[in-house]
Design an enzyme around this catalytic site. Structure first.
Site, PDB file in Angstrom:
ATOM      1  CG  ASN A   9       8.341 129.132  50.069  1.00  0.00           C
ATOM      2  OD1 ASN A   9       7.233 129.632  49.909  1.00  0.00           O
ATOM      3  ND2 ASN A   9       8.575 128.183  50.949  1.00  0.00           N
ATOM      4  CG  HIS A  12       3.810 126.176  48.620  1.00  0.00           C
ATOM      5  ND1 HIS A  12       4.027 127.521  48.447  1.00  0.00           N
ATOM      6  CD2 HIS A  12       4.633 125.792  49.629  1.00  0.00           C
ATOM      7  CE1 HIS A  12       4.933 127.935  49.314  1.00  0.00           C
ATOM      8  NE2 HIS A  12       5.324 126.909  50.042  1.00  0.00           N
ATOM      9  CB  CYS A  23       3.426 127.679  52.648  1.00  0.00           C
ATOM     10  SG  CYS A  23       5.021 128.394  53.100  1.00  0.00           S
TER      11      CYS A  23
END
Length: 323
Positions: free
Chosen positions: A280, A250, A114
């Site tokens: 996500n 993020h 990520c």
């Protein structure tokens, strides 16, 4: 004068299939309310059969190049952040290079889960600052739907597929925090925490594996580490939290986003939030959010942005840039 890596264009791409939270109710002990309350996610996009990470990345790259008004062959390098490349090798970045018809320069992948796009931006910035490249296409792209355990309600409802891209170009600045472009970066990792977020497959096991996560532990690390890395990057740029126009985090979980903003003392109306629409998307989430925010008219030339992310490794970092 100082060479700065300035954003010249931005673009994104999302697969056509939209998956609402309610779709999971048929196969899992979950509900739309449960998913929303714990993550802030309402929907996400899943790639179609045969639609690869490099294909998503190519669409986003073309949109970013069009936004910048430049041709692919004027790019010196492609850096693609992903944990779901089409193949073990060659890199997905070289596949994008071929798809764009780019016959010069070089291309490679960055894998920091990520945090991958932050790592890719830092690499691109170093290349431009050192004179190794004048134009770099930085992409984040993922097909996390391909590594989900569809029986694990704690993970499979959280992730989505997509891609985002930026075109960075070398521009001379005065060397002050008023310059446009990337002003500072901060990268970190700590392999002691690798078991908190990982995929239980790979070359050693000769299978792709599934994503595994200790969500509570990741959350515990995330807020503190994200706020600290953002503040470290700001300090390196000679700036403070009060100077920030937009945090572009993020997009993992709305509670992490809110907790980080609170710790930094930045109100939520100065935070770009897209997690409700995309879930996500790992390394794709920051460039996706940047592209969406520009399209909404939120981000304007001269705005000071902080991007920050944490992912498997654990790996985390932040970039301070002036749009």
């Amino acid at each position: 004068m100082t060479r700065r890596a300035v954003v010249k264009g931005v673009g994104h791409y999302l697969p056509e299939r939209v998956v609402l939270n309610s779709e999971f109710e048929a196969t899992l002990d979950t509900s739309d309310e449960w998913i929303r309350s714990r993550s802030g996610i309402e929907r996400r996009h899943f790639a179609a059969e045969g639609e690869t990470t490099s294909a998503l990345a190519t669409h986003a790259a073309r949109n970013a190049l069009a936004d910048a008004g430049i041709e692919a062959d004027s790019i010196d390098a492609i850096i693609l952040a992903t944990s779901t490349a089409d193949m073990t090798f060659p890199s997905a970045a070289t596949m994008v290079q071929a798809a764009l018809g780019m016959t010069r320069g070089f291309a490679f992948d960055v894998q920091a889960v990520c945090a991958g796009f932050v790592y890719a931006l830092a690499n691109a910035n170093a290349m431009i600052a050192s004179g190794q490249a004048d134009r770099v296409l930085v992409i984040g792209a993922e097909t996390f739907s391909r590594i989900m355990d569809w029986t694990d309600r704690s993970t499979c409802v959280l992730f989505g597929d997509g891609a985002g891209a930026l075109v960075l170009e070398a521009t001379e600045g005065a060397g002050t925090s008023d310059d446009r472009g990337i002003l500072a970066t901060d990268l970190n990792s700590d392999g002691r925490y690798r078991d908190l977020l990982y995929v239980d497959g790979g070359v050693a096991t000769q299978n792709t594996g599934f994503l595994r996560m200790q969500g509570n532990q990741v959350f515990r690390h995330a807020v503190e580490k994200l706020a600290k890395t953002a503040e470290t990057a700001l300090e390196r740029a000679g700036l403070t939290n009060a100077d920030v126009d937009w945090i572009v985090p993020h997009q993992a979980n709305i509670r992490i986003i809110q907790g980080t903003a609170k710790k930094m003392g930045v109100p939520m109306d100065r935070v770009v939030v897209t997690v409700q629409d995309h879930g996500n998307t790992s390394a794709a989430s920051i460039p996706l959010a940047l592209s969406v925010a520009k399209g909404r008219g939120q981000i304007k030339p001269g705005d000071l942005l902080v991007t920050e992310a944490i992912g498997g490794g654990l790996a985390w970092g932040a970039v301070v840039l002036r749009w």
